[in-house]
Each structure stands twice: as C-alpha cells, then as structure tokens.
Design an enzyme around this catalytic site. Structure first.
Site, PDB file in Angstrom:
ATOM      1  N   GLU A   1      70.342  27.452  52.225  1.00  0.00           N
ATOM      2  CA  GLU A   1      69.356  27.502  51.140  1.00  0.00           C
ATOM      3  C   GLU A   1      67.950  27.824  51.632  1.00  0.00           C
ATOM      4  O   GLU A   1      67.151  28.422  50.905  1.00  0.00           O
ATOM      5  CB  GLU A   1      69.337  26.178  50.364  1.00  0.00           C
ATOM      6  CG  GLU A   1      70.546  25.937  49.479  1.00  0.00           C
ATOM      7  CD  GLU A   1      71.646  25.160  50.201  1.00  0.00           C
ATOM      8  OE1 GLU A   1      71.607  25.062  51.453  1.00  0.00           O
ATOM      9  OE2 GLU A   1      72.560  24.655  49.505  1.00  0.00           O
TER      10      GLU A   1
ATOM     11  N   PHE B   1      75.515   9.222  44.900  1.00  0.00           N
ATOM     12  CA  PHE B   1      75.831  10.215  45.933  1.00  0.00           C
ATOM     13  C   PHE B   1      74.873  11.403  45.840  1.00  0.00           C
ATOM     14  O   PHE B   1      74.693  11.982  44.774  1.00  0.00           O
ATOM     15  CB  PHE B   1      77.276  10.676  45.753  1.00  0.00           C
ATOM     16  CG  PHE B   1      77.711  11.771  46.693  1.00  0.00           C
ATOM     17  CD1 PHE B   1      77.779  11.561  48.065  1.00  0.00           C
ATOM     18  CD2 PHE B   1      78.049  13.026  46.201  1.00  0.00           C
ATOM     19  CE1 PHE B   1      78.178  12.563  48.921  1.00  0.00           C
ATOM     20  CE2 PHE B   1      78.457  14.040  47.050  1.00  0.00           C
ATOM     21  CZ  PHE B   1      78.517  13.804  48.419  1.00  0.00           C
ATOM     22  N   GLN B   2      74.240  11.738  46.954  1.00  0.00           N
ATOM     23  CA  GLN B   2      73.303  12.854  47.100  1.00  0.00           C
ATOM     24  C   GLN B   2      72.029  12.689  46.268  1.00  0.00           C
ATOM     25  O   GLN B   2      71.316  13.661  46.025  1.00  0.00           O
ATOM     26  CB  GLN B   2      73.974  14.196  46.757  1.00  0.00           C
ATOM     27  CG  GLN B   2      75.069  14.589  47.743  1.00  0.00           C
ATOM     28  CD  GLN B   2      75.587  16.004  47.530  1.00  0.00           C
ATOM     29  OE1 GLN B   2      75.683  16.476  46.396  1.00  0.00           O
ATOM     30  NE2 GLN B   2      75.907  16.683  48.614  1.00  0.00           N
TER      31      GLN B   2
ATOM     32  N   VAL C   1      57.894  34.521  63.524  1.00  0.00           N
ATOM     33  CA  VAL C   1      56.716  33.813  64.014  1.00  0.00           C
ATOM     34  C   VAL C   1      56.820  33.641  65.530  1.00  0.00           C
ATOM     35  O   VAL C   1      57.896  33.434  66.078  1.00  0.00           O
ATOM     36  CB  VAL C   1      56.596  32.449  63.313  1.00  0.00           C
ATOM     37  CG1 VAL C   1      55.674  31.498  64.075  1.00  0.00           C
ATOM     38  CG2 VAL C   1      56.070  32.639  61.904  1.00  0.00           C
TER      39      VAL C   1
ATOM     40  N   PHE D   1      56.327  32.092  72.858  1.00  0.00           N
ATOM     41  CA  PHE D   1      54.958  31.781  72.455  1.00  0.00           C
ATOM     42  C   PHE D   1      54.640  30.314  72.741  1.00  0.00           C
ATOM     43  O   PHE D   1      53.508  29.969  73.088  1.00  0.00           O
ATOM     44  CB  PHE D   1      54.748  32.094  70.971  1.00  0.00           C
ATOM     45  CG  PHE D   1      53.308  32.286  70.604  1.00  0.00           C
ATOM     46  CD1 PHE D   1      52.670  33.471  70.898  1.00  0.00           C
ATOM     47  CD2 PHE D   1      52.587  31.282  69.967  1.00  0.00           C
ATOM     48  CE1 PHE D   1      51.332  33.661  70.568  1.00  0.00           C
ATOM     49  CE2 PHE D   1      51.256  31.463  69.635  1.00  0.00           C
ATOM     50  CZ  PHE D   1      50.621  32.648  69.931  1.00  0.00           C
TER      51      PHE D   1
END
Length: 579
Positions: free
Chosen positions: A49, A111-112, A385, A470
C-alpha cells in the site's frame, strides 16, 4: 438500490477519476465490488500500500488532477501513511479512502482496529470518518473539494458496513476547481518596486510556486538583470531554455547557484519554501512572494513579504520597475555557471584505467550523464532519495517537456519505482525512467512484480554501489567511520529476469551507453544494474569548517580502526574532483 460505495464510485467517475491504486481487502469489498460493477475506474493493483500512495502522489503531481488510493482496515491503510505524507508535503491532490472495521465494533479492540481519523491528521487537510450513511455523499464532496482546492491529501474513513449500506442520497456532484486572482495590495507592490529599483545586484530564488509563470519570471529576470537560482522541485519548470539560470544552491546544488546568492544585495524569492537556512546569506535584503501567507519569513527574516500568486504578482510589478542597465552581476553569475557546468561535466566521464584505481566501478556522474543524453525530451525521470537525487539535480537537464519528480520534501527512500508506476499509469505513451538506489530498490522490491504484472514499460536504472551511499557521506562529514551501511546485493539484472523483466548488468564504462540505449529502446519494462563507485563523494557547493573537521576526524578514525585501505580507495576515487 445503489450502495454508499456505488454512489461514491459514480461521483469519482463524474469528477474524471479513471484509476485507483491499492490492494483489496474484506473491509474494502464494498468499494472494489462497486468499481467492478461500474467498470469505468481501473483498479491498479500494487504489492504494498505504501507504493500505492506514492503512485497516486506521482499521478496527481504530473496530471494536476485528483488521484485516488484505497487501503483496507488497520495495517492496510496504515501502510499508506508514508506515501500520503509525500503527497501532502508536495501539495498534490490525493483522496485516500481508508476502510475501517465494522462500525458496531469500533472501540472494542476488535481485530485490526486502529483509528485512522486520528492517525492521518498530520498528513492531510481533511480527515474524517463516515459513521452514518446519511453523511454521504456530502462528506465525500467535502473531502474531494479539500484535496482539489487546497492541493493536498484528504482522507475519508469508511467502515466496511457503511460502504455497503444503501445510499440515502444518490446525488452526484462535480467539484469544479475555483480560481481566484490573488495579488498584493498596491502599496506593497510599490514598496517592492522601490527595493528592487534601488538594488544593484538582485538574485532570484525561484520555486515550484512559479511553475505556471515561466514567461513572467524570465521577463522579470531580464528587467532586474538578475540571475535565477532554481530549487529542485522547480527544476522541471524553470531550468530549460532559460538564459538567466545559474543552477541550484543548497546541499545538492552548484557553486554558481551558491555564489549568485552570496554576491547579491537583494534576493527575491518567488514561490519557494527553500528550507536550508544556512544557504541564505546574512546581511542581504530579502523579498518573498508566496500564495500562502504563513510561509512568509519562515526561513529567514524578510524586508518585505507579499501574499500573491507568482504570475499575477510579477505582472503587476513589472510596470513599476526600471530596467537595470547594470548587467555585471548577471553576466558574472552566468559566466560562473558556465565554468561550474564544465567542471561538473569533467566528472561525468568513463572510468580511467590505471594504477590509482583497484576496480573499474563506474562514476555515477557518468551514468547520470548517459541517462540524460539517451532519455526522450518528454521523459519523466524519477530519482530515489539519496545519491541519485544529487546526480539527477546536477546532470539531468529539463529541456523540452521533460519532468523530474521525486520525494524532494518528505525525503523518503524507495520512492522511485512506486512514483514511476503512477507516472507510467497516468502517461502510458511517455518514457518513464528511474534512477534507483540499491537501498531504495530493495526496500520495496516487490513493486518490480507490479511493474511486470501491469506490463508498464518503465526503465529502471540502478546505481548499485552496495551501500547506503548518501548515509555514508553524512557519516564522513560528521567525522564518523561508516557503520551498518553495507549492502550485500544480488545481480539485480538476474533478479529482474527471474521476474519477467529484461535485465542488463553493467560493470565497465564501455558497456554503459550501449546497454542504456538498448534498455530504453526495449518495448516493455527493463532494468539496468550499474555497478557504481561506492567511494565517490558528492561534494556540496560550499564546505563548512565543521565539515572539514568532520572529514579529518573520519580519516583519523578510519585509520585507527584498521580500515586505512578504505581511505586509500576514497582518495583514489576522488582525486579528479580535487585536481
């Protein structure tokens, strides 16, 4: 009867939404089934996600239109948060639909169970939960309007049972973007003109807020005889076909951009929130123009702050200005930029064989230069990045319609491939290229499967230096030996091939350009794994005394820790940057 989710999908369709990013889950069943029945919104399935949110962020930035991402309850929508922070800080319009557990179970430790309406507050303009079907579609309209008008993230939290409830109100509203003409008051414009007319050496610092006002900005620079220093986010809008451009300043920038700021007696900031206070010279008069008044004086004390749209403000200001006939500051800055550009280009060359080098690892500057030369004029280039951003800033040129986007404010690793997924989905006919760090690529490596499954012809170029490069540079500058930064990488070309993506492995400079050309011409997704020099230093335009001290301490501590060979390698890799 249509459900709440059916009505929401109809509203999204009416507002021009044709795709949504995410991963399905049982709490999202109402929405995914509504999209399946409607058939007009493409479901773009990713593997994580977080990648969905980054993809939506890139989609929104490049199109300027509302992008949509969905996450299932609990961990599903929590994974969105990093990409939503990126979208929010870049001020691009994204609507996130965060599913919630059944409404009757909220507050029971189900739950969750999480509370996304609290968790997403910091990375959104609007974040509310729909607790009753009668609140829809009004809350959806409010969320979309917030994202579109204020340019940012809106989060709508919808319990699964509410999404599947019958719609009480079936109206569908088109949210039209309202436009306002925002200019400073006449007396403030007069004050700005007085300050600029009395200035002998004006430098302009131009940000992404000027993206629709390039012609006005160039006319102003000519009138003021002012060199233009651009920020990283404005590079894609300001750099190309600009005779006044002298590059960037800041940690990623050019000596010429830094010098143009230091030598000015007046700096005019247009649509920028450039964050690094140490690069604002002391004792210089500072004028700032920004559409958001809360941004004025945020980084350095101002002599004058103006609230206004950049284009509108410049158009009102130009008739009040006298043409500056003293062009020495501009001419000197542009000449210095030419010399700086030559020095940077001298570093972007094939690796020279000789006694001073133990290996033939490729200079990353040369890789960035080859990508710049081979890429299409309208390519969308996305650096990860870290070191890839430095080389994109210095070597990728934004001529034509080329765009360079990235996580330039939020600064998240692993942005490149997910951003590229959104870019390629939004613009299937344009060339989309990543400059991926090996650390960033592997952090969300599952998205290579997304690229292959969706058959997106993204060209993934990997700077494979077997390190968090970096971070190592930051350690060196702080006087610390590298620790915990080494990466034991596979052959990424073989990994790509195993996933069904064409792969190339490049270990010598002579192989680089042919491999890049072949990969970019390939009709489908492609990955080029380039072994780059781990010890290459990305030197900022100005080195502070603290940084010199830090590098000295680093050298001493490295030798004392028995790693003197690393110091020798560092010297061998960077002699050409000194002499």
């Amino acid at each position: 009867m249509p459900t709440i989710a059916d009505n929401a999908v109809a509203a999204l369709r009416a507002n021009g939404v044709t795709r949504a990013y995410g991963i399905p889950g049982d709490s999202l069943n109402g929405f995914t089934e509504a999209m399946r029945r409607d058939g007009s919104i493409e479901w773009t399935l990713v593997r994580h996600e977080e990648a969905a949110a980054f993809a939506a962020a890139a989609d929104a930035e490049l199109t300027g239109e509302l992008a949509v991402v969905l996450g299932s309850c609990g961990p599903g929508n929590l994974h969105l948060i990093n990409g939503l922070f990126d979208a929010h800080r870049n001020r691009v319009p994204v609507l996130a639909i965060a599913a919630q557990i059944p409404s009757s179970e909220i507050g029971s430790g189900y739950f969750q169970e999480t509370h996304p309406q609290n968790l997403f507050q910091e990375c959104s303009l609007y974040c509310e939960m729909v607790s009753d079907p009668q609140q829809m579609p009004r809350m959806l309209e409010t969320a979309m309007r917030a994202a579109i008008q204020q340019r940012g993230v809106a989060v709508l939290v919808v319990p699964g049972d509410v999404a599947q409830a019958e719609a009480v109100d079936e109206r569908v509203t088109i949210i039209e973007r309202a436009h306002a003409r925002v200019v400073p008051q006449a007396d403030q414009l007069e004050r700005a003109a007085q300050l600029l007319n009395s200035s002998r050496r004006t430098t302009m610092l131009v940000g992404v807020g000027a993206q629709d006002a390039k012609e006005e900005v160039l006319e102003l620079a000519d009138t003021l005889a002012a060199p233009i220093v651009h920020t990283l986010r404005s590079k894609q809008h300001i750099e190309g076909d600009n005779p006044f451009d002298v590059g960037l300043t800041g940690l990623l920038g050019f000596a010429s951009g830094y010098r143009a700021m230091e030598e000015a007696d007046t700096i005019l900031m247009l649509g920028t929130d450039f964050p690094y206070r140490q690069f604002y010279p002391e004792g210089t008069r500072l004028i700032q123009v920004d559409l958001r008044g809360e941004q004025l004086g945020k980084r350095a004390p101002l002599d004058l702050g103006l609230v206004g749209d950049v284009g509108e403000t410049v158009r009102e200001l130009l008739p009040l200005l006298r043409r500056n006939t003293r062009r020495a500051h501009l001419d000197d800055a542009v000449t210095h930029y030419g010399r700086t550009r030559e020095k940077l280009d001298d570093l972007a060359v094939p690796t020279k064989k000789g006694l001073l080098r133990r290996n033939e690892a490729i200079h990353p500057q040369y890789l960035a230069r080859v990508v710049n030369e081979v890429a299409d004029d309208d390519a969308i280039i996305v650096p990860d990045v870290g070191s890839p951003v430095v080389y994109a800033a210095r070597y990728v040129q934004c001529h034509g319609d080329r765009r360079v986007i990235g996580s330039f404010i939020h600064g998240s690793m692993a942005n490149a491939v997910p951003h590229a997924i959104g870019a390629q989905t939004a613009f299937p006919e344009r060339q989309v290229i990543t400059l991926s760090g090996d650390g960033g690529l592997t952090m969300l490596m599952g998205e290579l499967l997304t690229v292959r499954q969706l058959d997106l012809p993204i060209k993934i170029v990997v700077l494979n230096n077997s390190s968090l490069n970096f971070v190592e540079l930051e350690m060196k500058a702080a006087g610390l030996p590298d620790f915990g930064t080494g990466l034991d990488n596979p052959d990424f070309a073989k990994v790509a091939e195993a996933m069904g993506i064409r792969g190339w492995r490049v270990e010598e400079s002579g192989e680089l350009e042919p491999a890049v050309r072949e990969a970019f011409a390939h009709d489908g997704p492609a990955l080029v794994d380039v072994v780059t020099d781990r010890q290459e230093l990305t030197i900022p335009p100005a080195i502070s005394a603290e940084q010199v001290k830090g590098f000295t301490l680093y050298a001493l501590r490295t030798v004392m820790s028995g790693r003197g060979d690393e110091l020798i390698d560092l010297s061998r890799s960077n002699l050409r940057q000194i002499f």
